[in-house]
Design a protein around this motif. Structure first.
Motif, PDB file in Angstrom:
ATOM      1  N   TYR A 188       0.841  -1.198   0.000  1.00 35.70           N
ATOM      2  CA  TYR A 188       0.000   0.000   0.000  1.00 35.70           C
ATOM      3  C   TYR A 188       0.879   1.251   0.000  1.00 35.70           C
ATOM      4  O   TYR A 188       1.877   1.319   0.714  1.00 35.70           O
ATOM      5  CB  TYR A 188      -0.932   0.018   1.226  1.00 35.70           C
ATOM      6  N   LEU A 189       0.463   2.232  -0.804  1.00 33.67           N
ATOM      7  CA  LEU A 189       1.140   3.521  -0.871  1.00 33.67           C
ATOM      8  C   LEU A 189       0.118   4.586  -0.501  1.00 33.67           C
ATOM      9  O   LEU A 189      -0.894   4.753  -1.181  1.00 33.67           O
ATOM     10  CB  LEU A 189       1.680   3.770  -2.286  1.00 33.67           C
ATOM     11  N   ALA A 190       0.364   5.293   0.608  1.00 31.46           N
ATOM     12  CA  ALA A 190      -0.557   6.328   1.078  1.00 31.46           C
ATOM     13  C   ALA A 190      -0.088   7.687   0.584  1.00 31.46           C
ATOM     14  O   ALA A 190       1.067   8.071   0.806  1.00 31.46           O
ATOM     15  CB  ALA A 190      -0.643   6.311   2.598  1.00 31.46           C
ATOM     16  N   VAL A 191      -0.981   8.408  -0.085  1.00 33.02           N
ATOM     17  CA  VAL A 191      -0.654   9.712  -0.679  1.00 33.02           C
ATOM     18  C   VAL A 191      -1.242  10.811   0.205  1.00 33.02           C
ATOM     19  O   VAL A 191      -2.450  10.850   0.452  1.00 33.02           O
ATOM     20  CB  VAL A 191      -1.220   9.814  -2.109  1.00 33.02           C
ATOM     21  N   SER A 192      -0.372  11.716   0.675  1.00 36.26           N
ATOM     22  CA  SER A 192      -0.792  12.778   1.585  1.00 36.26           C
ATOM     23  C   SER A 192      -1.316  13.996   0.829  1.00 36.26           C
ATOM     24  O   SER A 192      -0.771  14.377  -0.203  1.00 36.26           O
ATOM     25  CB  SER A 192       0.381  13.200   2.473  1.00 36.26           C
ATOM     26  N   PHE A 193      -2.382  14.583   1.344  1.00 35.90           N
ATOM     27  CA  PHE A 193      -2.944  15.849   0.868  1.00 35.90           C
ATOM     28  C   PHE A 193      -3.404  15.861  -0.594  1.00 35.90           C
ATOM     29  O   PHE A 193      -3.263  16.873  -1.277  1.00 35.90           O
ATOM     30  CB  PHE A 193      -1.939  16.997   1.077  1.00 35.90           C
ATOM     31  N   PRO A 194      -3.971  14.770  -1.139  1.00 34.34           N
ATOM     32  CA  PRO A 194      -4.502  14.874  -2.498  1.00 34.34           C
ATOM     33  C   PRO A 194      -5.719  15.795  -2.518  1.00 34.34           C
ATOM     34  O   PRO A 194      -6.531  15.784  -1.580  1.00 34.34           O
ATOM     35  CB  PRO A 194      -4.896  13.434  -2.854  1.00 34.34           C
ATOM     36  N   LYS A 195      -5.825  16.583  -3.572  1.00 38.88           N
ATOM     37  CA  LYS A 195      -6.965  17.499  -3.711  1.00 38.88           C
ATOM     38  C   LYS A 195      -8.011  16.970  -4.679  1.00 38.88           C
ATOM     39  O   LYS A 195      -9.167  17.382  -4.637  1.00 38.88           O
ATOM     40  CB  LYS A 195      -6.473  18.868  -4.186  1.00 38.88           C
ATOM     41  N   ILE A 224      -7.409  11.661   3.173  1.00 39.00           N
ATOM     42  CA  ILE A 224      -8.330  12.788   3.060  1.00 39.00           C
ATOM     43  C   ILE A 224      -8.058  13.746   4.214  1.00 39.00           C
ATOM     44  O   ILE A 224      -8.488  13.522   5.350  1.00 39.00           O
ATOM     45  CB  ILE A 224      -9.797  12.315   3.051  1.00 39.00           C
ATOM     46  N   GLU A 225      -7.317  14.821   3.927  1.00 43.08           N
ATOM     47  CA  GLU A 225      -6.931  15.773   4.975  1.00 43.08           C
ATOM     48  C   GLU A 225      -6.967  17.223   4.500  1.00 43.08           C
ATOM     49  O   GLU A 225      -6.543  18.121   5.216  1.00 43.08           O
ATOM     50  CB  GLU A 225      -5.538  15.416   5.516  1.00 43.08           C
ATOM     51  N   ARG A 226      -7.490  17.464   3.302  1.00 44.98           N
ATOM     52  CA  ARG A 226      -7.682  18.817   2.805  1.00 44.98           C
ATOM     53  C   ARG A 226      -9.182  19.071   2.626  1.00 44.98           C
ATOM     54  O   ARG A 226      -9.914  18.187   2.185  1.00 44.98           O
ATOM     55  CB  ARG A 226      -6.978  19.006   1.457  1.00 44.98           C
ATOM     56  N   SER A 227      -9.591  20.283   2.915  1.00 45.57           N
ATOM     57  CA  SER A 227     -11.014  20.589   2.743  1.00 45.57           C
ATOM     58  C   SER A 227     -11.408  20.503   1.274  1.00 45.57           C
ATOM     59  O   SER A 227     -12.536  20.140   0.942  1.00 45.57           O
ATOM     60  CB  SER A 227     -11.327  21.977   3.298  1.00 45.57           C
ATOM     61  N   MET A 232     -14.614  16.499  -3.783  1.00 45.11           N
ATOM     62  CA  MET A 232     -14.067  15.634  -4.831  1.00 45.11           C
ATOM     63  C   MET A 232     -13.952  14.184  -4.367  1.00 45.11           C
ATOM     64  O   MET A 232     -13.301  13.363  -5.021  1.00 45.11           O
ATOM     65  CB  MET A 232     -12.676  16.142  -5.241  1.00 45.11           C
ATOM     66  N   LEU A 233     -14.595  13.844  -3.260  1.00 42.56           N
ATOM     67  CA  LEU A 233     -14.380  12.555  -2.623  1.00 42.56           C
ATOM     68  C   LEU A 233     -14.704  11.378  -3.530  1.00 42.56           C
ATOM     69  O   LEU A 233     -13.936  10.411  -3.618  1.00 42.56           O
ATOM     70  CB  LEU A 233     -15.214  12.482  -1.340  1.00 42.56           C
ATOM     71  N   ALA A 235     -14.708  11.170  -6.824  1.00 38.70           N
ATOM     72  CA  ALA A 235     -13.708  11.054  -7.890  1.00 38.70           C
ATOM     73  C   ALA A 235     -12.385  10.533  -7.333  1.00 38.70           C
ATOM     74  O   ALA A 235     -11.708   9.710  -7.983  1.00 38.70           O
ATOM     75  CB  ALA A 235     -13.506  12.402  -8.571  1.00 38.70           C
ATOM     76  N   ILE A 236     -12.007  11.004  -6.150  1.00 43.07           N
ATOM     77  CA  ILE A 236     -10.767  10.523  -5.529  1.00 43.07           C
ATOM     78  C   ILE A 236     -10.873   9.032  -5.231  1.00 43.07           C
ATOM     79  O   ILE A 236      -9.936   8.261  -5.467  1.00 43.07           O
ATOM     80  CB  ILE A 236     -10.467  11.328  -4.245  1.00 43.07           C
ATOM     81  N   LEU A 237     -12.029   8.598  -4.736  1.00 40.97           N
ATOM     82  CA  LEU A 237     -12.231   7.177  -4.451  1.00 40.97           C
ATOM     83  C   LEU A 237     -12.114   6.335  -5.721  1.00 40.97           C
ATOM     84  O   LEU A 237     -11.519   5.255  -5.711  1.00 40.97           O
ATOM     85  CB  LEU A 237     -13.595   6.960  -3.798  1.00 40.97           C
ATOM     86  N   ARG A 238     -12.685   6.814  -6.803  1.00 42.22           N
ATOM     87  CA  ARG A 238     -12.618   6.058  -8.060  1.00 42.22           C
ATOM     88  C   ARG A 238     -11.176   5.911  -8.537  1.00 42.22           C
ATOM     89  O   ARG A 238     -10.825   4.906  -9.171  1.00 42.22           O
ATOM     90  CB  ARG A 238     -13.465   6.738  -9.135  1.00 42.22           C
ATOM     91  N   ALA A 239     -10.343   6.893  -8.244  1.00 37.07           N
ATOM     92  CA  ALA A 239      -8.944   6.871  -8.698  1.00 37.07           C
ATOM     93  C   ALA A 239      -8.037   6.148  -7.712  1.00 37.07           C
ATOM     94  O   ALA A 239      -6.837   6.006  -7.974  1.00 37.07           O
ATOM     95  CB  ALA A 239      -8.453   8.300  -8.908  1.00 37.07           C
TER      96      ALA A 239
END
Length: 476
Positions: A188-195, A224-227, A232-233, A235-239
């Protein structure tokens, strides 16, 4: 192991010895997190090697999650390491200032801050413990008034209330760290602060390219740590392959009071979209220094479990705390109690649902059948782990066993709620595979003569996404 909810534990100075790590794994750790905000590349490589070896000796497979640092939106360093800010005083955040800070001003790691703020904006420092109001921007200087004061020390993080900082999710350091993570093939690769989804798509492309020499493709977790990420939740989930409810920075941006409802919404949406979800930040924070959790922390963990999270995560509690093993033991016990009180809602889960794929329909049929027949187990013969993932999106008391011939798939399934991943050789003959699966679970003590179980597989055998058969069996 009867616990359905998985535990993610962060490795650090308190947990990097083989002895402590072995105790943590035996206590119930399913995924080990390597925090790339600290340490050098070789440190992470050495720790990943240690995790693999200790897990092997303990007779368990655990996944490794590499957590990228993301953009450093921080103040610089101070003369003496800190200063004290008083309410009402003026203070300057200076992007052009390279000397040690003082009580009047401090430099910035994030040079774009003067372009991202305007008069009236609120800046929150050190997880919101200090609050500044922007009076004006003069060149590279952000002039502020201290609203809530306190001690400000080196390199504390800055957030803007309501979001709006333009820092990219992936920095040059993150891109190098992705190469490091792929060198030890993290699951697993966790990506910080994606918008947005684009940030996750870029991370996936970089990870796939970096992993190509090993033919390795990790699963991606969006933190998920940016307002800006909230609208965009979907779309982010789909990606992504999953999300982390990163409650620390998110709370600073959207306000503490908004986080509980957002947590429930994110967990629900992830499960509906067949993605995994991790709930993180301060879950057992008091156990950094105390041998038992507070009642509020017990309720926090239990509520995340009842919401349906796949995993609950420990950060400083296991990285630098005094009681890493005890914390995991307590968290596992809380999860078990919460799960015992949870209701099964298989029928309502399927109401008005349409399944367009054969393999997904078979997975749902296995859940429904196993629940109503009182099966002791559900066995999914799976190459990719997808069948087990689909099954794990629904609450059921029957344990799911994901049997796979691939170690990577086995490790990825360690994060799926209520799934016990096991390694079994690949068989081309269906009847042989079914018989071997039953024998394996009998040897493990999961099944005994007279027990019924549901089993799914695909014909012909060995093709990812080919699950097309459900069989209900009784052990002779």
């Amino acid at each position: 192991m009867s616990r359905a909810t998985k535990i993610v534990a962060t490795l650090g100075p308190a947990s990097s010895s083989p002895e402590i790590l072995a105790q943590m794994i035996r206590a119930g750790v399913d995924v080990v997190r390597l925090n790339f905000s600290h340490g050098k590349a070789q440190d992470h490589i050495d720790r990943a090697t240690l995790v693999r070896e200790v897990a092997r000796q303990a007779g368990r497979e655990v996944a490794i999650m590499a957590d990228l640092q993301g953009p450093k939106i921080r103040v610089g360093k101070f003369d003496g390491g800190k200063t004290m800010l008083e309410p009402g005083q003026k203070f300057i955040l200076d992007a052009a200032y390279n000397d040690l800070g003082n009580n009047d001003r401090v430099g910035l790691d994030y040079k774009q801050l003067p372009r991202d703020v305007k008069p009236g904006d609120t800046l929150l420092i050190n997880d919101g413990l200090l609050r500044l109001t922007v009076d004006g921007v003069h060149g590279e200087e952000v002039h502020t008034t201290v609203v809530i004061g306190g001690e400000l020390s080196n390199n504390k993080g800055i957030n803007k209330a309501g979001g709006g900082l333009t820092a990219p999710a992936l920095t040059a350091k993150d891109m190098e760290d992705i190469k490091t993570a792929m060198s030890f093939q993290c699951e697993y690769l966790a990506v910080s602060f994606p918008k947005n989804a684009t940030d996750m798509e870029m991370a996936r492309q970089l990870a796939n390219v970096a992993g190509e020499p090993w033919r390795h493709k990790p699963h991606l977790i969006a933190k998920i740590e940016r307002s800006e990420a909230i609208p965009m939740l979907e779309a982010i989930l789909r990606a992504s392959d999953g999300i982390m409810v990163a409650r620390g920075d998110l709370a600073v941006e959207v306000g503490n009071a908004a986080v509980p409802a957002l947590q429930k919404r994110m967990i629900r949406m992830a499960r509906e979209m067949d993605k995994v979800v991790i709930t993180a930040t301060q879950m057992m924070e008091s156990m950094i220094v105390n041998p038992v959790p507070t009642r509020a922390e017990v309720s926090d963990v239990a509520n995340a479990v009842l919401d349906g999270t796949d995993a609950v995560m420990l950060s400083a509690e296991t990285a630098s705390g005094k009681y890493p093993v005890e914390t995991i033991t307590q968290m596992a016990a809380i999860a078990l109690e919460a799960e015992a009180a949870d209701d099964v809602t298989i029928e309502t889960d399927f109401t008005n649902k349409h399944f367009g794929r054969i393999d997904q329909s078979i997975a749902m049929g296995a859940l429904f059948t196993a629940h109503h027949l009182g099966c002791k187990a559900i066995i999914a013969l799976t190459e990719s782990g997808s069948t087990a993932l689909w099954m794990s999106r629904h609450n059921i008391k029957v344990p799911i066993y994901g049997l796979t011939s691939g170690v990577l798939s086995q490790r990825k399934m360690t994060l799926y709620r209520n799934v016990r991943p096991l390694l079994m050789p690949a068989y081309t003959d269906r009847d042989t595979a079914l018989a071997k699966a039953e024998t394996l679970l009998v040897e493990l003590g999961v099944l005994k003569p007279g027990d019924t179980y549901a089993i799914t597989c695909g014909e012909p055998m060995g093709y990812p996404g080919g699950t097309n058969m459900l069989k209900v069996c009784r052990v002779d």
